[in-house]
Design an enzyme around this catalytic site. Structure first.
Site, PDB file in Angstrom:
ATOM      1  N   LYS A  13       7.797  17.216  -9.816  1.00 11.79           N
ATOM      2  CA  LYS A  13       7.544  18.651  -9.598  1.00 11.79           C
ATOM      3  C   LYS A  13       6.197  19.065 -10.189  1.00 11.79           C
ATOM      4  O   LYS A  13       5.388  19.720  -9.557  1.00 11.79           O
ATOM      5  CB  LYS A  13       8.657  19.514 -10.242  1.00 11.79           C
ATOM      6  N   ARG A 128       6.051   7.522 -18.411  1.00 15.26           N
ATOM      7  CA  ARG A 128       5.188   8.711 -18.252  1.00 15.26           C
ATOM      8  C   ARG A 128       4.351   8.942 -19.510  1.00 15.26           C
ATOM      9  O   ARG A 128       4.811   8.779 -20.635  1.00 15.26           O
ATOM     10  CB  ARG A 128       6.044   9.952 -17.985  1.00 15.26           C
TER      11      ARG A 128
HETATM   12  P1  AP5 Z   1      10.592  20.267 -18.063  1.00 15.05           P
HETATM   13  O1  AP5 Z   1       9.338  19.987 -18.772  1.00 15.05           O
HETATM   14  O2  AP5 Z   1      10.584  21.248 -16.951  1.00 15.05           O
HETATM   15  O3  AP5 Z   1      11.205  18.895 -17.609  1.00 15.05           O
HETATM   16  P2  AP5 Z   1      11.950  18.478 -16.244  1.00 15.05           P
HETATM   17  O4  AP5 Z   1      12.323  19.526 -15.285  1.00 15.05           O
HETATM   18  O5  AP5 Z   1      13.041  17.639 -16.728  1.00 15.05           O
HETATM   19  O6  AP5 Z   1      10.833  17.820 -15.430  1.00 15.05           O
HETATM   20  P3  AP5 Z   1       9.832  16.746 -15.899  1.00 15.05           P
HETATM   21  O7  AP5 Z   1       8.646  17.397 -16.497  1.00 15.05           O
HETATM   22  O8  AP5 Z   1      10.482  15.667 -16.727  1.00 15.05           O
HETATM   23  O9  AP5 Z   1       9.503  16.011 -14.510  1.00 15.05           O
HETATM   24  P4  AP5 Z   1       8.645  16.407 -13.248  1.00 15.05           P
HETATM   25  O10 AP5 Z   1       9.559  16.548 -12.080  1.00 15.05           O
HETATM   26  O11 AP5 Z   1       7.698  17.526 -13.515  1.00 15.05           O
HETATM   27  O12 AP5 Z   1       7.855  15.038 -13.050  1.00 15.05           O
HETATM   28  P5  AP5 Z   1       6.307  14.679 -13.277  1.00 15.05           P
HETATM   29  O13 AP5 Z   1       5.493  15.317 -12.208  1.00 15.05           O
HETATM   30  O14 AP5 Z   1       5.916  14.861 -14.696  1.00 15.05           O
HETATM   31  O15 AP5 Z   1      11.700  20.800 -19.099  1.00 15.05           O
HETATM   32  C1  AP5 Z   1      11.832  20.223 -20.376  1.00 15.05           C
HETATM   33  C2  AP5 Z   1      12.921  20.968 -21.151  1.00 15.05           C
HETATM   34  O16 AP5 Z   1      12.594  22.370 -21.268  1.00 15.05           O
HETATM   35  C3  AP5 Z   1      14.309  20.976 -20.474  1.00 15.05           C
HETATM   36  O17 AP5 Z   1      15.042  19.802 -20.777  1.00 15.05           O
HETATM   37  C4  AP5 Z   1      14.926  22.233 -21.107  1.00 15.05           C
HETATM   38  O18 AP5 Z   1      15.330  21.989 -22.442  1.00 15.05           O
HETATM   39  C5  AP5 Z   1      13.753  23.200 -21.166  1.00 15.05           C
HETATM   40  N1  AP5 Z   1      13.642  24.023 -19.960  1.00 15.05           N
HETATM   41  C6  AP5 Z   1      12.635  23.986 -19.042  1.00 15.05           C
HETATM   42  N2  AP5 Z   1      12.864  24.885 -18.068  1.00 15.05           N
HETATM   43  C7  AP5 Z   1      14.042  25.505 -18.364  1.00 15.05           C
HETATM   44  C8  AP5 Z   1      14.822  26.506 -17.712  1.00 15.05           C
HETATM   45  N3  AP5 Z   1      14.426  27.060 -16.550  1.00 15.05           N
HETATM   46  N4  AP5 Z   1      15.999  26.891 -18.295  1.00 15.05           N
HETATM   47  C9  AP5 Z   1      16.398  26.358 -19.468  1.00 15.05           C
HETATM   48  N5  AP5 Z   1      15.712  25.369 -20.121  1.00 15.05           N
HETATM   49  C10 AP5 Z   1      14.539  24.953 -19.578  1.00 15.05           C
HETATM   50  O19 AP5 Z   1       6.350  13.114 -12.916  1.00 15.05           O
HETATM   51  C11 AP5 Z   1       7.084  12.206 -13.734  1.00 15.05           C
HETATM   52  C12 AP5 Z   1       6.407  10.838 -13.711  1.00 15.05           C
HETATM   53  O20 AP5 Z   1       6.503  10.289 -12.391  1.00 15.05           O
HETATM   54  C13 AP5 Z   1       4.904  10.852 -14.045  1.00 15.05           C
HETATM   55  O21 AP5 Z   1       4.618   9.685 -14.788  1.00 15.05           O
HETATM   56  C14 AP5 Z   1       4.211  10.817 -12.679  1.00 15.05           C
HETATM   57  O22 AP5 Z   1       2.959  10.189 -12.752  1.00 15.05           O
HETATM   58  C15 AP5 Z   1       5.217  10.027 -11.849  1.00 15.05           C
HETATM   59  N6  AP5 Z   1       5.300  10.440 -10.440  1.00 15.05           N
HETATM   60  C16 AP5 Z   1       5.316  11.720  -9.971  1.00 15.05           C
HETATM   61  N7  AP5 Z   1       5.470  11.716  -8.634  1.00 15.05           N
HETATM   62  C17 AP5 Z   1       5.547  10.416  -8.255  1.00 15.05           C
HETATM   63  C18 AP5 Z   1       5.723   9.753  -6.982  1.00 15.05           C
HETATM   64  N8  AP5 Z   1       5.852  10.443  -5.830  1.00 15.05           N
HETATM   65  N9  AP5 Z   1       5.787   8.409  -6.957  1.00 15.05           N
HETATM   66  C19 AP5 Z   1       5.678   7.701  -8.124  1.00 15.05           C
HETATM   67  N10 AP5 Z   1       5.499   8.254  -9.345  1.00 15.05           N
HETATM   68  C20 AP5 Z   1       5.447   9.599  -9.408  1.00 15.05           C
END
Ligand code: AP5
Length: 217
Positions: A13, A128
């Site tokens: 995302k 990551r």
């Molecule tokens: P948050 O930081 O939002 O974490 P998340 O939603 O779990 O999402 P991530 O940041 O882990 O993943 P992403 O989908 O953004 O992936 P990314 O692009 O980095 O939230 C953290 C915490 O905050 C929560 O646990 C909670 O405690 C709190 N919180 C946040 N929002 C909240 C809410 N609304 N309500 C309550 N609590 C909340 O990519 C991941 C990896 O994959 C990277 O290494 C990237 O290079 C790789 N990658 C990306 N796309 C691809 C692809 N297509 N192919 C291969 N690799 C890829």
């Protein structure tokens, strides 16, 4: 374009939202990034949020609403085009968002659901790397920075997020599974939901988003 990006941890995302918002025409707001900024600043809100984040649990709604709606503006001068990344995560959050956007006459236009398997996302999160400064995401296996440990975009230091520890990732997934079904159903009913295959390569996902969701009319 007023949009929401939904999907499990590691679905990509943030990566996609940063690419779409890179030209400055769309405001990208990630509740995870906003909360981490508060934690790093040592604010009262950050201190309250930290223990939930460290455990992989959702932060209570009132804290998330406070921080997100302040950034969004919701009034005069509010951004007309935005991506909310990681918000809402529950039906209750979706209802509150709809209520606030309806009050200013600017409803959501699209909800993108990043579909990926748990195994694929766990594999990504285990390698990551995130920039401490601008929060850009890299990957030690598949998307390395040009210089080890240094962000290509801003020169900031790269680190591993504490909540990317496999035990915490499992809790985050459990949270996601418990809460996402009714959230997805809510947006499906509203007719806004578009599924994207988030296991495709990064460039293909962004191509589809640009073509199908963010195409300039
Ligand atoms: P948050 O930081 O939002 O974490 P998340 O939603 O779990 O999402 P991530 O940041 O882990 O993943 P992403 O989908 O953004 O992936 P990314 O692009 O980095 O939230 C953290 C915490 O905050 C929560 O646990 C909670 O405690 C709190 N919180 C946040 N929002 C909240 C809410 N609304 N309500 C309550 N609590 C909340 O990519 C991941 C990896 O994959 C990277 O290494 C990237 O290079 C790789 N990658 C990306 N796309 C691809 C692809 N297509 N192919 C291969 N690799 C890829």
């Amino acid at each position: 374009m007023r949009s929401v990006f939904l999907g499990p941890p590691g679905a990509g995302k943030g990566t996609q939202a940063r690419m779409i918002a890179a030209d400055g025409t769309v405001l990208h707001l990630s509740t995870g990034d906003l909360l981490r900024e508060e934690v790093n600043a040592g604010s009262a809100l950050g201190l309250k949020a930290k223990r939930f984040m460290d455990d992989g649990k959702l932060v209570p709604d009132e804290l998330v609403f406070e921080i997100l709606f302040a950034k969004l503006g919701l009034g005069k001068g509010m951004a007309r085009a935005f991506i909310l990344d990681g918000f809402p995560r529950t039906r209750a959050q979706a209802l509150e968002l709809d209520r606030r956007l309806a009050a200013v006459g600017l409803p959501l236009v699209a909800v993108v659901n990043f579909v990926t398997s748990e195994d694929a996302a766990v594999a990504r999160l285990s390698s990551r790397l995130v920039c401490r400064n601008c929060q850009a995401a890299y990957n030690a296996r598949t998307a390395r920075p040009a210089r080890d440990g240094i962000c290509d975009r801003c020169g900031g230091e790269l680190y591993r997020r504490h909540d990317d520890d496999p035990d915490v990732v499992r809790v985050r997934f459990q949270e996601y599974r418990q809460k996402s079904a009714e959230l997805v159903a809510y947006y499906q009913q509203s007719g806004l939901l578009r599924n994207v295959d988030a296991e495709l390569p990064v460039a293909e996902v962004v191509r589809q988003l640009r073509q199908q969701v963010f195409a300039k009319k």
